[in-house]
Design an enzyme around this catalytic site. Structure first.
Site, PDB file in Angstrom:
ATOM      1  N   GLY A  33       0.808  -1.214   0.000  1.00  0.00           N
ATOM      2  CA  GLY A  33       0.000   0.000   0.000  1.00  0.00           C
ATOM      3  C   GLY A  33       0.841   1.264   0.000  1.00  0.00           C
ATOM      4  O   GLY A  33       0.535   2.226  -0.712  1.00  0.00           O
TER       5      GLY A  33
ATOM      6  N   HIS B   1      -1.631  -7.557   2.543  1.00  0.00           N
ATOM      7  CA  HIS B   1      -1.785  -8.059   3.918  1.00  0.00           C
ATOM      8  C   HIS B   1      -3.028  -7.538   4.633  1.00  0.00           C
ATOM      9  O   HIS B   1      -3.211  -7.779   5.821  1.00  0.00           O
ATOM     10  CB  HIS B   1      -0.513  -7.811   4.746  1.00  0.00           C
ATOM     11  CG  HIS B   1      -0.253  -6.408   5.163  1.00  0.00           C
ATOM     12  ND1 HIS B   1      -0.402  -6.004   6.467  1.00  0.00           N
ATOM     13  CD2 HIS B   1       0.154  -5.324   4.477  1.00  0.00           C
ATOM     14  CE1 HIS B   1      -0.070  -4.714   6.564  1.00  0.00           C
ATOM     15  NE2 HIS B   1       0.265  -4.293   5.371  1.00  0.00           N
TER      16      HIS B   1
ATOM     17  N   CYS C 109       0.819   1.850  12.637  1.00  0.00           N
ATOM     18  CA  CYS C 109       2.027   2.648  12.447  1.00  0.00           C
ATOM     19  C   CYS C 109       2.214   3.626  13.589  1.00  0.00           C
ATOM     20  O   CYS C 109       3.275   4.172  13.775  1.00  0.00           O
ATOM     21  CB  CYS C 109       1.938   3.412  11.136  1.00  0.00           C
ATOM     22  SG  CYS C 109       1.352   2.404   9.813  1.00  0.00           S
TER      23      CYS C 109
HETATM   24  N1  PLP Z   1      -3.168   2.822   3.465  1.00  0.00           N
HETATM   25  C1  PLP Z   1      -3.969   2.388   4.448  1.00  0.00           C
HETATM   26  C2  PLP Z   1      -5.348   2.941   4.552  1.00  0.00           C
HETATM   27  C3  PLP Z   1      -3.513   1.437   5.359  1.00  0.00           C
HETATM   28  O1  PLP Z   1      -4.314   1.020   6.332  1.00  0.00           O
HETATM   29  C4  PLP Z   1      -2.186   0.940   5.219  1.00  0.00           C
HETATM   30  C5  PLP Z   1      -1.649  -0.013   6.209  1.00  0.00           C
HETATM   31  O2  PLP Z   1      -1.991   0.028   7.374  1.00  0.00           O
HETATM   32  C6  PLP Z   1      -1.400   1.424   4.170  1.00  0.00           C
HETATM   33  C7  PLP Z   1      -1.923   2.363   3.301  1.00  0.00           C
HETATM   34  C8  PLP Z   1      -0.008   0.924   3.944  1.00  0.00           C
HETATM   35  O3  PLP Z   1      -0.040  -0.349   3.365  1.00  0.00           O
HETATM   36  P1  PLP Z   1       1.262  -1.308   3.458  1.00  0.00           P
HETATM   37  O4  PLP Z   1       1.353  -1.736   4.892  1.00  0.00           O
HETATM   38  O5  PLP Z   1       0.949  -2.440   2.522  1.00  0.00           O
HETATM   39  O6  PLP Z   1       2.425  -0.508   3.012  1.00  0.00           O
END
Ligand code: PLP
Length: 406
Positions: free
Chosen positions: A71, A209, A338
Site C-alpha cells: 500500500g 496483507h 504505524c
Molecule cells: N493505506 C492504508 C489505509 C492502510 O491502512 C495501510 C496499512 O496500514 C497502508 C496504506 C499501507 O499499506 P502497506 O502496509 O501495505 O504498506
C-alpha cells in the site's frame, strides 16, 4: 491461552489456501517471470493469472494493474507518478494536490514531501463523524488542481467516503482522482469498469496483507491513458511503470486472496460474508455500549466497513487498555498500527474534532473473516472488566470535580 485477534486493519491472518497457492513458487517454480525458458514462462503465466483475477475483483482491465510492494508504495507511486510528470510540463505554475486530513501516513507524508517540492497541497477537513464532504472538495478545487486523493475507507474508524461523487467532482474540474482503498478492497464490492460506479477513479491502491495475503505485496490500479512516471528506475517490468523482478510468490498469493475475496463478497448467509461480519461487529459494539458507561462510537452514523468499530472510553488511556486486554489474550489496537507506541493522539480522530484526551482513550476493534461468534462473546466478558479495573485507577473516574487534577 487461546488468543483472540481483533486487529485485522493492522494486518489480516494469511489464509491457508493463500499460503498453499504461493508455496510452490518458493520451491519448485522459482523461475524469474522475465526469463524465456520454461521455468520463467511458468512464473509469467502465474503472474498473468493473478493479474486477471485481481482485475476481475475490481472490474478493470488486466493491463491496468501494476504490482508493487504494498500500500505504501502504491500510494507514493500514485502521488509522485502523476504529479512529477505534471510538474515538468507546468514549468512555473505549481501543480495543486488535494488530499485529506484523515489519510494514512503513506499519503500524508508523500503529500508533505511534494509540498516541499513546489506542489501546492490542500488537506480537506473531516466532519465529526469522519466523512469528507463533496462540498469541501468543491470549495478547494483550483484551476491548477491536478490530483485529488481521498481514501476509500478509513483504517482507524472504517468510515467509507463518498468516492464516486468525489471522483466525479475531480474529473469535472479536469483533475485526476486517486483513492487509497487498502481497507476497502475485499470488504466492499468495487467496480472500476468504464460505465461502473467508480468510472471516475483513475488510480486505486490495494495491499495484500489487508486481504489475507502476505505483507510486502500490493498493487496500483492505473486507468488506461493515465500518464504515470515510474518511481523506480531499472528494467521494463510492469509495462515500465514499476521496475524490479516480480515477487512471483507474493503476486500469486495476492491473486488467490482476490479470488477468495470475490467469493466471500457474494456470500450473504448467516455464517459467512459481509452481512455476517457486520452482525458480529454490531454484536460486539452493542454489547460493549450496553455494559460500559461513558463510551461511544467514533464515526457513528456514517457508513462503515463491516469489520471495524472504533470506540472511546472516557477516563482511560487506550494504551493501558490495549496492554490489559493483551494480557488476557485479546489483540486490539489503540490507533493505526504505524502509530502504536507513539504518544501523539491519532491524527484521524483529532481531525474529526475529538479532544486529544478522548482520542487517546479510543480503541479500534477490527474483526477478520475468521472471527467467530464465540470470540465476540469472550471479548464481551473481557472488555468491560478490563475497563472497570482501569477506571478504578483513573484519577478522573467518579471523582467529584473538585478532586480532579487540573
Ligand atoms: N493505506 C492504508 C489505509 C492502510 O491502512 C495501510 C496499512 O496500514 C497502508 C496504506 C499501507 O499499506 P502497506 O502496509 O501495505 O504498506
Amino acid at each position: 491461552m487461546r488468543r483472540i485477534y481483533m486487529d485485522a486493519n493492522a494486518t489480516t491472518p494469511l489464509l491457508p489456501e493463500v499460503f498453499e497457492a504461493m508455496r510452490p513458487f518458493f520451491l519448485e517454480h522459482y523461475g524469474n517471470a522475465s526469463s524465456i525458458h520454461q521455468q520463467g514462462q511458468f512464473a509469467r503465466a502465474a503472474v498473468d493469472h493473478a493479474r486477471d483475477t485481481i482485475a476481475g475483483l475490481l472490474h478493470c482491465r488486466t493491463s491496468e494493474i501494476v504490482f508493487t510492494s504494498g500500500g505504501t508504495e502504491s500510494d507514493n507511486l500514485a502521488l509522485f507518478g502523476t504529479l512529477s510528470g505534471t510538474l515538468n510540463t507546468l514549468k512555473n505554475e505549481p501543480a495543486h494536490l488535494i488530499t485529506t486530513s484523515i489519510e494514512h501516513d503513506a499519503v500524508i507524508r508523500a503529500a508533505e514531501s511534494l509540498a516541499k517540492n513546489n506542489v501546492e497541497v490542500t488537506f480537506l477537513p473531516s466532519t465529526t463523524n469522519g466523512v469528507i464532504e463533496p462540498t469541501a472538495l468543491l470549495a478547494a478545487i483550483r484551476p491548477n488542481t491536478k490530483l485529488v486523493s481521498v481514501m476509500f475507507a478509513n483504517n482507524e474508524t472504517g468510515v467509507i467516503q463518498p468516492i464516486a461523487t468525489l471522483a466525479a467532482i475531480a474529473h469535472a474540474a479536469g483533475a485526476l482522482f486517486h483513492t487509497d482503498a487498502v481497507q476497502a478492497v475485499g470488504r466492499l464490492p468495487l467496480d472500476l469498469s468504464p460505465k461502473g460506479p467508480l468510472k471516475d477513479v483513475d488510480l486505486l491502491t490495494l495491499s495484500g496483507h489487508k486481504i489475507y495475503a502476505p505483507k510486502g505485496i500490493g498493487a496500483l490500479f492505473v486507468r488506461r491513458n493515465v500518464r504515470l512516471a515510474p518511481m523506480l528506475h531499472g528494467g521494463s517490468h510492469e509495462r515500465q511503470r514499476r521496475a524490479g523482478t516480480e515477487n512471483v510468490a507474493g503476486i500469486v498469493a495476492l491473486g488467490k486472496a482476490a479470488e477468495l475475496a470475490n467469493t466471500w463478497l457474494t456470500q450473504d448467509s448467516t455464517t459467512d460474508g459481509p452481512t455476517h461480519l457486520t452482525a458480529l461487529r454490531d454484536r460486539l459494539e452493542h454489547g460493549i455500549l450496553s455494559q460500559v458507561e461513558e463510551c461511544g462510537v467514533n464515526g457513528e452514523g456514517a457508513p462503515r466497513v463491516s469489520n471495524t468499530s472504533n470506540l472511546y472510553f472516557d477516563h482511560i488511556e487506550a494504551e493501558a487498555l490495549v496492554i490489559a486486554l493483551d494480557l488476557k489474550g485479546l489483540s486490539v489496537s489503540g490507533g493505526s498500527a504505524c502509530q502504536s507506541g507513539a504518544t501523539e493522539p491519532s491524527h484521524v480522530l483529532t481531525a474529526m474534532g475529538l479532544t486529544p484526551t478522548r482520542a487517546r482513550a479510543s480503541i479500534r476493534f477490527s474483526l477478520s473473516r475468521l472471527t467467530t461468534a464465540q470470540e465476540i462473546d469472550e471479548a464481551l466478558t473481557l472488555i468491560p472488566t478490563a475497563i472497570a479495573r482501569l477506571r478504578d485507577l483513573s484519577p478522573t473516574w467518579n471523582k467529584p470535580a473538585a478532586l480532579i487534577p487540573a
